[in-house]
Design a protein around this motif. Structure first.
Motif, PDB file in Angstrom:
ATOM      1  N   TYR A 104       0.846  -1.192   0.000  1.00 18.24           N
ATOM      2  CA  TYR A 104       0.000   0.000   0.000  1.00 18.24           C
ATOM      3  C   TYR A 104       0.879   1.238   0.000  1.00 18.24           C
ATOM      4  O   TYR A 104       1.948   1.253   0.622  1.00 18.24           O
ATOM      5  CB  TYR A 104      -0.880   0.041   1.258  1.00 18.24           C
ATOM      6  CG  TYR A 104      -2.075  -0.872   1.183  1.00 18.24           C
ATOM      7  CD1 TYR A 104      -3.188  -0.522   0.439  1.00 18.24           C
ATOM      8  CD2 TYR A 104      -2.083  -2.081   1.879  1.00 18.24           C
ATOM      9  CE1 TYR A 104      -4.289  -1.355   0.377  1.00 18.24           C
ATOM     10  CE2 TYR A 104      -3.181  -2.923   1.818  1.00 18.24           C
ATOM     11  CZ  TYR A 104      -4.287  -2.555   1.062  1.00 18.24           C
ATOM     12  OH  TYR A 104      -5.360  -3.388   0.996  1.00 18.24           O
ATOM     13  N   TYR A 133      -0.319  -9.715   0.335  1.00 11.99           N
ATOM     14  CA  TYR A 133       0.563  -9.210   1.385  1.00 11.99           C
ATOM     15  C   TYR A 133       0.389 -10.050   2.638  1.00 11.99           C
ATOM     16  O   TYR A 133      -0.629 -10.733   2.813  1.00 11.99           O
ATOM     17  CB  TYR A 133       0.377  -7.711   1.631  1.00 11.99           C
ATOM     18  CG  TYR A 133      -0.987  -7.229   2.043  1.00 11.99           C
ATOM     19  CD1 TYR A 133      -1.933  -6.865   1.102  1.00 11.99           C
ATOM     20  CD2 TYR A 133      -1.313  -7.086   3.395  1.00 11.99           C
ATOM     21  CE1 TYR A 133      -3.181  -6.382   1.483  1.00 11.99           C
ATOM     22  CE2 TYR A 133      -2.548  -6.594   3.788  1.00 11.99           C
ATOM     23  CZ  TYR A 133      -3.481  -6.250   2.825  1.00 11.99           C
ATOM     24  OH  TYR A 133      -4.707  -5.775   3.211  1.00 11.99           O
ATOM     25  N   ARG A 136      -2.879 -10.633   4.736  1.00 11.96           N
ATOM     26  CA  ARG A 136      -4.109 -11.052   4.064  1.00 11.96           C
ATOM     27  C   ARG A 136      -3.849 -12.245   3.161  1.00 11.96           C
ATOM     28  O   ARG A 136      -2.789 -12.360   2.561  1.00 11.96           O
ATOM     29  CB  ARG A 136      -4.672  -9.902   3.219  1.00 11.96           C
ATOM     30  CG  ARG A 136      -5.321  -8.782   4.011  1.00 11.96           C
ATOM     31  CD  ARG A 136      -6.527  -9.234   4.822  1.00 11.96           C
ATOM     32  NE  ARG A 136      -7.512  -9.947   4.041  1.00 11.96           N
ATOM     33  CZ  ARG A 136      -8.500  -9.365   3.358  1.00 11.96           C
ATOM     34  NH1 ARG A 136      -8.626  -8.055   3.354  1.00 11.96           N
ATOM     35  NH2 ARG A 136      -9.362 -10.098   2.694  1.00 11.96           N
ATOM     36  N   HIS A 140      -7.205  -8.330  -3.257  1.00  6.71           N
ATOM     37  CA  HIS A 140      -8.491  -7.650  -3.078  1.00  6.71           C
ATOM     38  C   HIS A 140      -8.374  -6.162  -3.369  1.00  6.71           C
ATOM     39  O   HIS A 140      -7.266  -5.605  -3.350  1.00  6.71           O
ATOM     40  CB  HIS A 140      -8.989  -7.828  -1.633  1.00  6.71           C
ATOM     41  CG  HIS A 140      -8.017  -7.323  -0.608  1.00  6.71           C
ATOM     42  ND1 HIS A 140      -6.934  -8.059  -0.186  1.00  6.71           N
ATOM     43  CD2 HIS A 140      -7.951  -6.138   0.068  1.00  6.71           C
ATOM     44  CE1 HIS A 140      -6.250  -7.364   0.712  1.00  6.71           C
ATOM     45  NE2 HIS A 140      -6.847  -6.188   0.876  1.00  6.71           N
ATOM     46  N   HIS A 142     -10.298  -2.648  -1.950  1.00  9.30           N
ATOM     47  CA  HIS A 142     -11.231  -2.111  -0.954  1.00  9.30           C
ATOM     48  C   HIS A 142     -12.169  -1.104  -1.607  1.00  9.30           C
ATOM     49  O   HIS A 142     -11.761  -0.337  -2.490  1.00  9.30           O
ATOM     50  CB  HIS A 142     -10.465  -1.401   0.167  1.00  9.30           C
ATOM     51  CG  HIS A 142      -9.639  -2.313   1.013  1.00  9.30           C
ATOM     52  ND1 HIS A 142     -10.123  -2.911   2.153  1.00  9.30           N
ATOM     53  CD2 HIS A 142      -8.356  -2.724   0.894  1.00  9.30           C
ATOM     54  CE1 HIS A 142      -9.170  -3.645   2.708  1.00  9.30           C
ATOM     55  NE2 HIS A 142      -8.085  -3.548   1.958  1.00  9.30           N
TER      56      HIS A 142
HETATM   57 FE   FE2 Z   1      -6.257  -4.604   2.168  1.00 11.28          FE
END
Ligand code: FE2
Length: 210
Positions: A104, A133, A136, A140, A142
């Motif tokens: 991120y 990552y 998780r 995905h 968000h």
């Molecule tokens: Fe996430």
């Protein structure tokens, strides 16, 4: 599937033949309207966790992927509806995801956007397939969707091609304990040519009214 019009014709003929015992001239339009309303109705998109990496005020851009970005190019498109099947115009759809390696952007706004849907509730953006990552299990994106008169929705989009599912998301979607609903795992279409493959996913969003 039988169209709404042909059902209406069938019912009208039934009424004409006396097969319907309701007071057709008064009740038939009401019955048909209720029936058609039910047929159009949609189940609200399941909620999913916000997660710790949301940032407010992401830029309004549909171009999250810029020239030269590594990773599988991905286009996501969809439309926002309410539970009655009505399009929700001008909804706000915030999206955020990792880059292709699962990172991120904490300091900036790479792979983050605030999308404003058009008059028919449609949105689309270009990105890359997010990476995995450590915290998780599955890839995905968000979502935080909001619109006047509707409950805000926090959710996540997952990909049926995720290697974690081993080709069978129906059976394996629970391998990520945060995936509460199979409905959030969407098919991925692969197009383009061998030198420029492009993945695309459709993700419609259904909001509940306040
Ligand atoms: Fe996430």
């Amino acid at each position: 599937m039988t169209s709404a019009l042909s059902r209406r014709e069938i019912l009208a003929k039934c009424a004409a033949l006396g097969s319907l015992t309701v007071a057709a001239s008064i009740l038939l339009p009401t019955v048909l309207s209720a029936w058609e309303e039910k047929e159009k109705s949609r189940i609200p998109t399941p909620w999913n966790e916000l997660g710790p990496f949301y940032k407010r005020r992401a830029p309004r851009t549909s171009t999250l992927r810029v020239s030269g970005d590594p990773g599988l190019p991905l286009t996501v498109s969809g439309q926002v509806f309410d539970t009655r099947g009505q399009r929700v115009p001008n909804a706000t759809v915030e999206v955020w995801q990792t880059d292709h390696l699962g990172h991120y952007d904490i300091n900036g706004y790479r792979y983050r956007s605030t999308l404003i849907c058009d008059d028919s509730g449609k949105y689309a953006f270009d990105s890359v397939m997010p990476g995995h990552y450590p915290q998780r299990v599955c890839q995905h994106i968000h979502y935080l969707a909001s619109a006047e008169g509707h409950k805000p929705l926090t959710t996540q989009l997952y990909f049926a091609t995720d290697p974690v599912f081993e080709g069978d998301p129906d059976k394996n979607f629970r391998r990520d304990p945060l995936i509460g609903s199979r409905d959030l795992v969407r098919p991925v279409s692969i197009g383009g040519d061998p030198k420029s493959i492009l993945a695309s996913v459709a993700f419609e969003i259904v909001l509940e009214r306040l």
